[in-house]
Design an enzyme around this catalytic site. Structure first.
Site, PDB file in Angstrom:
ATOM      1  N   ARG A  72      60.330  51.545  14.703  1.00 39.50           N
ATOM      2  CA  ARG A  72      61.022  50.404  14.432  1.00 39.50           C
ATOM      3  C   ARG A  72      61.716  50.515  12.902  1.00 39.50           C
ATOM      4  O   ARG A  72      62.657  49.885  12.833  1.00 39.50           O
ATOM      5  CB  ARG A  72      60.521  49.220  14.839  1.00 39.50           C
ATOM      6  N   ASP A  77      56.646  41.278  15.255  1.00 33.43           N
ATOM      7  CA  ASP A  77      57.403  41.623  16.254  1.00 33.43           C
ATOM      8  C   ASP A  77      58.832  40.804  15.866  1.00 33.43           C
ATOM      9  O   ASP A  77      59.908  40.972  15.920  1.00 33.43           O
ATOM     10  CB  ASP A  77      57.103  41.167  17.686  1.00 33.43           C
ATOM     11  N   HIS A  91      63.092  47.022  23.911  1.00 29.78           N
ATOM     12  CA  HIS A  91      63.600  45.804  24.166  1.00 29.78           C
ATOM     13  C   HIS A  91      64.291  44.926  22.952  1.00 29.78           C
ATOM     14  O   HIS A  91      65.070  44.268  22.794  1.00 29.78           O
ATOM     15  CB  HIS A  91      62.532  44.982  24.825  1.00 29.78           C
ATOM     16  N   ARG A  92      63.113  44.994  21.832  1.00 27.25           N
ATOM     17  CA  ARG A  92      63.726  44.111  20.655  1.00 27.25           C
ATOM     18  C   ARG A  92      64.625  44.724  19.908  1.00 27.25           C
ATOM     19  O   ARG A  92      65.440  43.782  19.246  1.00 27.25           O
ATOM     20  CB  ARG A  92      62.442  44.130  20.007  1.00 27.25           C
ATOM     21  N   LYS A 100      61.713  44.777  29.320  1.00 27.24           N
ATOM     22  CA  LYS A 100      60.288  44.712  28.861  1.00 27.24           C
ATOM     23  C   LYS A 100      59.719  43.236  28.890  1.00 27.24           C
ATOM     24  O   LYS A 100      58.646  42.991  29.122  1.00 27.24           O
ATOM     25  CB  LYS A 100      60.102  45.695  27.748  1.00 27.24           C
ATOM     26  N   GLU A 159      57.170  50.406  20.428  1.00 26.03           N
ATOM     27  CA  GLU A 159      58.195  51.368  21.295  1.00 26.03           C
ATOM     28  C   GLU A 159      58.820  52.603  20.609  1.00 26.03           C
ATOM     29  O   GLU A 159      58.928  53.424  21.515  1.00 26.03           O
ATOM     30  CB  GLU A 159      59.059  50.314  22.248  1.00 26.03           C
ATOM     31  N   ARG A 199      52.301  57.404  21.658  1.00 27.65           N
ATOM     32  CA  ARG A 199      51.777  56.292  21.025  1.00 27.65           C
ATOM     33  C   ARG A 199      50.475  56.273  20.892  1.00 27.65           C
ATOM     34  O   ARG A 199      49.477  56.534  21.871  1.00 27.65           O
ATOM     35  CB  ARG A 199      52.199  54.843  21.807  1.00 27.65           C
ATOM     36  N   SER A 205      46.701  49.473  15.000  1.00 28.10           N
ATOM     37  CA  SER A 205      47.057  48.219  16.028  1.00 28.10           C
ATOM     38  C   SER A 205      46.155  47.191  16.279  1.00 28.10           C
ATOM     39  O   SER A 205      44.973  47.700  16.585  1.00 28.10           O
ATOM     40  CB  SER A 205      47.670  49.000  17.147  1.00 28.10           C
ATOM     41  N   SER A 206      46.370  46.110  16.398  1.00 25.82           N
ATOM     42  CA  SER A 206      45.466  45.042  16.591  1.00 25.82           C
ATOM     43  C   SER A 206      44.985  45.260  18.288  1.00 25.82           C
ATOM     44  O   SER A 206      44.095  44.514  18.522  1.00 25.82           O
ATOM     45  CB  SER A 206      46.013  43.684  16.114  1.00 25.82           C
ATOM     46  N   GLY A 235      52.233  49.085  26.341  1.00 25.78           N
ATOM     47  CA  GLY A 235      51.070  49.140  25.414  1.00 25.78           C
ATOM     48  C   GLY A 235      50.109  48.097  25.821  1.00 25.78           C
ATOM     49  O   GLY A 235      48.943  48.097  25.754  1.00 25.78           O
ATOM     50  N   SER A 290      48.211  42.051  12.126  1.00 23.55           N
ATOM     51  CA  SER A 290      48.591  41.363  13.317  1.00 23.55           C
ATOM     52  C   SER A 290      47.473  40.570  13.759  1.00 23.55           C
ATOM     53  O   SER A 290      47.332  40.323  14.814  1.00 23.55           O
ATOM     54  CB  SER A 290      48.846  42.248  14.490  1.00 23.55           C
ATOM     55  N   ASP A 297      56.198  45.310  31.698  1.00 26.54           N
ATOM     56  CA  ASP A 297      54.814  45.392  31.224  1.00 26.54           C
ATOM     57  C   ASP A 297      54.041  44.671  32.326  1.00 26.54           C
ATOM     58  O   ASP A 297      52.863  45.182  32.617  1.00 26.54           O
ATOM     59  CB  ASP A 297      54.919  44.806  29.945  1.00 26.54           C
ATOM     60  N   ASN A 346      55.827  52.421  29.887  1.00 27.62           N
ATOM     61  CA  ASN A 346      55.605  52.321  28.530  1.00 27.62           C
ATOM     62  C   ASN A 346      54.957  50.815  27.651  1.00 27.62           C
ATOM     63  O   ASN A 346      55.249  50.342  26.867  1.00 27.62           O
ATOM     64  CB  ASN A 346      57.020  52.422  27.886  1.00 27.62           C
TER      65      ASN A 346
END
Ligand code: DC
Length: 672
Positions: free
Chosen positions: A352, A321, A404-405, A432, A349, A125, A172-173, A97, A202, A52, A95
């Site tokens: 989720r 997250d 990644h998460r 990421k 991503e 997205r 999305s914040s 964001g 968020s 990122d 990717n």
């Protein structure tokens, strides 16, 4: 970083020690953009080095910012007060964001001739709410693909900033963050008001934005969570120097680790309870589940408390997250855990909610999901298994969705009581935010030695076992032990010390071998820090090794050193007695052979390539003689371990041999 197709994590037992986490992704990319927009030079310390931030840095360079990278310190010379680019520029956002949204807003408010694209997932997205808000204030933005999604094309704006600018807050914040960072560019002679439509999700990320804006001289007036006013006369000013906190979301995996694993506890460096990141409140959730946490200004310490963990119900809006980590902790709890208010997971991503549910199910868990919630039932935890537990742990291959998460979360499943391994597909997706995540995990986690896999490869000289073993090691992300090199280095050290290589000096050579100061760095072999690679790799080096390798005391002295190579996540061991003496319980042993004619031909090619002259018939006679000697010698003779699989590679390419070993290895795994 593990760049392998998958990473098999053996069942883990305990965890103790400290980790230093990389910088926060959210803070890193905000700081980069703010440094680019302001006047003056900013030295950014502890910047996250990840996909990122690479995307953002590349974009800033394209815009004409000064960017100097020295490790994790980056110096940015901002565009404030300098010429804004007029030529057409195409930006590739991958990717990322956290790069795409704020950059879109800043570029659109300043205007130009810009195109922003990304990977296919980026084009799925949503960005429509941000584009709507930007169009509302007069920006020229077009969709190049599907309306509402990247790629985008940006032109010259005709800004109208007199009435409040509405932006949706419930998707999305990052949209609000993007506007908050872009609009100070247009607030020189008038105040600008942003109004949030819908419930703002968020919020902690908005706090980070406001906090950082203040560091760059922009004092946003917040009225509840509905209205934000950028005062007239606002102008970006560099803070000169800024430090990026470690990532609090990344900390969640190690907080969870401390709560789940037995051991002396985990210390996390780089972020503490006073963090400006919202995800630090994951600590409270982990404490509710049983973790014992203490903290200071820039550190956290975590130990196991309640066990099994306590099931919880939680509104996760404040830790979107880090809350993913709770879904995996829930597998170790005493009842079902309900995570609510997680609608934002669907536009990250990957979706989720779908991903976490599907992968927890693969592990054997019962999972229920709704539009904005997830309920995870626990799996058995050995003697502490709770009555409400359903199902059994399964060894699973975790799909990671380029997220990644997901990859980091599921590594925690390796502490399961059933002691089954966990396969993480595409482990490099952690780049990421945390390229060395698995290395950090393995630096504090321990496994029972019988669970750390060893693959042994042996065979006659010039059969290609070294090449095969190191290629398979690279494919699996395993360590590689070239045991022959240890004998070569021992002989080298003995000669340096003025010893002969004969039995008369056996005990002296063994003493040297017992504390051999040898290090491997890639292909390089270092003895006492000196590069001895060429010296030991010569034909003479091989002969010398052969001499010391028949001395039983020397062989005995090298056992411990060889065992020390058996580390997480696994080992490829190459050499004579790997499968018979050093790692007799290795789950896969391969005995590599090739005809003497083939081996002579290969060695001939090798020598010619190196610029030596060689006679193929002489080489063949030599090899056959060496085979005979090696097979008949009394100490560690060359012969396959009883349970070794024979692989004759006379007619096989190296790729085909690697493939064969991989097929054998796969057939021994529990993954479906
Ligand atoms: O694999 P290599 O050519 O680097 O091995 C050098 C010598 O050491 C060779 O004569 C075999 C011997 N050796 C051994 O006895 N036991 C091992 N585990 C590895 C090598």
């Amino acid at each position: 970083m593990f760049s392998t197709a998958f990473l098999d994590i053996p069942p883990l037992q305990e965890a103790s020690g400290s980790v230093t986490l990389p910088g926060s992704k959210s803070i890193s990319n905000r700081v980069l953009l703010l440094s680019a927009l302001c006047q003056g030079t900013t030295v950014v310390h502890d910047l996250l080095d990840s996909d990122d931030t690479q995307v953002m840095l590349a974009a800033l360079r394209q815009l004409g910012c000064g960017v100097e990278v020295a490790g994790t310190t980056v110096t940015i010379t901002g565009l404030g007060g300098r010429a804004w680019p007029t030529e057409a520029i195409e930006f590739f956002m991958g990717n990322a964001g956290t790069a795409m949204r704020p950059l879109t807003a800043a570029l659109a408010v300043q205007g130009g001739d810009f195109t922003l694209k990304g990977v296919p997932r980026m084009h799925e997205r949503p960005i429509g709410d941000l584009v709507d808000a930007l169009r509302e204030l007069g920006c020229a933005i077009d969709y190049l693909g599907n309306p509402g999604f990247p790629p985008l094309c940006i032109g010259q704006p005709a800004l109208q900033l007199d009435k409040p600018i509405p932006v949706r807050g419930d998707v999305s914040s990052q949209f609000l963050t993007a506007l908050l960072m872009a609009l100070p560019l247009a607030a020189a002679d008038r105040a600008i008001t942003i109004e949030v439509v819908g419930e703002l999700i968020s919020k902690p990320y908005i706090e980070i934005t406001l906090n950082l804006l203040a560091r760059y001289g922009i004092d946003v007036k917040r009225q509840g969570w509905e209205r934000f006013v950028i005062p007239a006369g606002s102008r970006y000013q560099s803070p000169g120097t800024i430090h990026v906190e470690a990532d609090a979301s990344s900390a969640s995996y190690f907080i969870a680790l401390g709560a789940i694993a037995q051991g002396d506890g985990i210390r996390v460096n780089g972020v503490g309870a006073d963090s400006i990141q919202g995800d630090i409140r994951f600590v409270e959730a982990a404490e509710r589940m049983g973790a014992r946490v203490t903290s200071g200004p820039n550190w956290l310490e975590i130990r196991r408390g309640a066990w099994p963990l306590k099931a919880i119900e939680l509104d996760c809006n404040h830790i979107p997250d880090a809350a993913m980590t709770l879904a995996v902790m829930a597998l170790y709890a005493d009842g079902p855990t309900l995570l609510r208010n997680i609608a934002s997971w669907r536009v990250k991503e990957t979706d989720r909610i779908v991903a976490m549910a599907a992968e927890c199910r693969k592990l054997g868990a019962t999972v229920e999901e709704g539009p904005d919630w997830l309920r995870v039932h626990p799996l058995p935890n050995g003697q502490f298994t709770h009555a409400l537990t359903k199902g059994q742990w399964q060894g699973a291959s975790i799909h990671t969705y380029d997220d990644h998460r997901v990859a980091m979360c599921f590594s925690l499943a390796a502490f399961n009581a059933a002691q089954v391994p966990v396969r993480i597909e595409d482990p490099k997706c952690v780049a990421k935010t945390f390229p060395d995540y698995f290395e950090a995990l393995f630096s504090v986690a321990t496994a029972n030695a019988r669970h750390i896999p060893v693959i042994c490869i042996d065979g006659p000289t010039a059969s290609g076992k070294g090449t095969l073993a190191s290629r398979v090691a690279a494919k699996l992300g395993y360590h590689y032990l070239d045991s022959g090199a240890l004998y070569r280095v021992t002989a080298h050290a003995a000669l340096q010390a003025g010893l002969t290589l004969e039995a008369s000096d056996e005990s002296h050579i063994a003493n040297l071998a017992r504390h051999l100061p040898v290090h491997f760095e890639g292909e390089q072999v270092l003895l006492n820090g000196m590069d001895v690679t060429d010296a030991i790799r010569s034909e003479q080096g091989g002969m010398n090794a052969s001499k010391v390798s028949v001395l039983p005391a020397v062989r005995e002295a090298l056992v411990q050193l060889q065992h020390s190579f058996q580390r997480l996540p696994g080992l490829l061991a190459d050499g004579r007695d790997m499968g018979t003496v050093i790692f007799p319980n290795a789950p896969l042993k391969v005995f590599l052979t090739a005809s003497a004619a083939q081996r002579a031909e290969r060695r001939h090619k090798q020598l010619i390539l190196k610029g030596f002259s060689a006679n193929i018939d002489a080489l063949r006679a030599d090899l056959e003689a060496r085979d005979a000697r090696d097979m008949s010698r009394s100490v560690a003779p060359l012969k396959p371990a009883q349970d070794a699989l024979q692989l004759d590679n006379s007619q096989l390419s190296i790729e085909a041999s690697v493939e064969q070993v991989m097929v054998w290895w796969q057939s021994r795994q529990v993954f479906g």
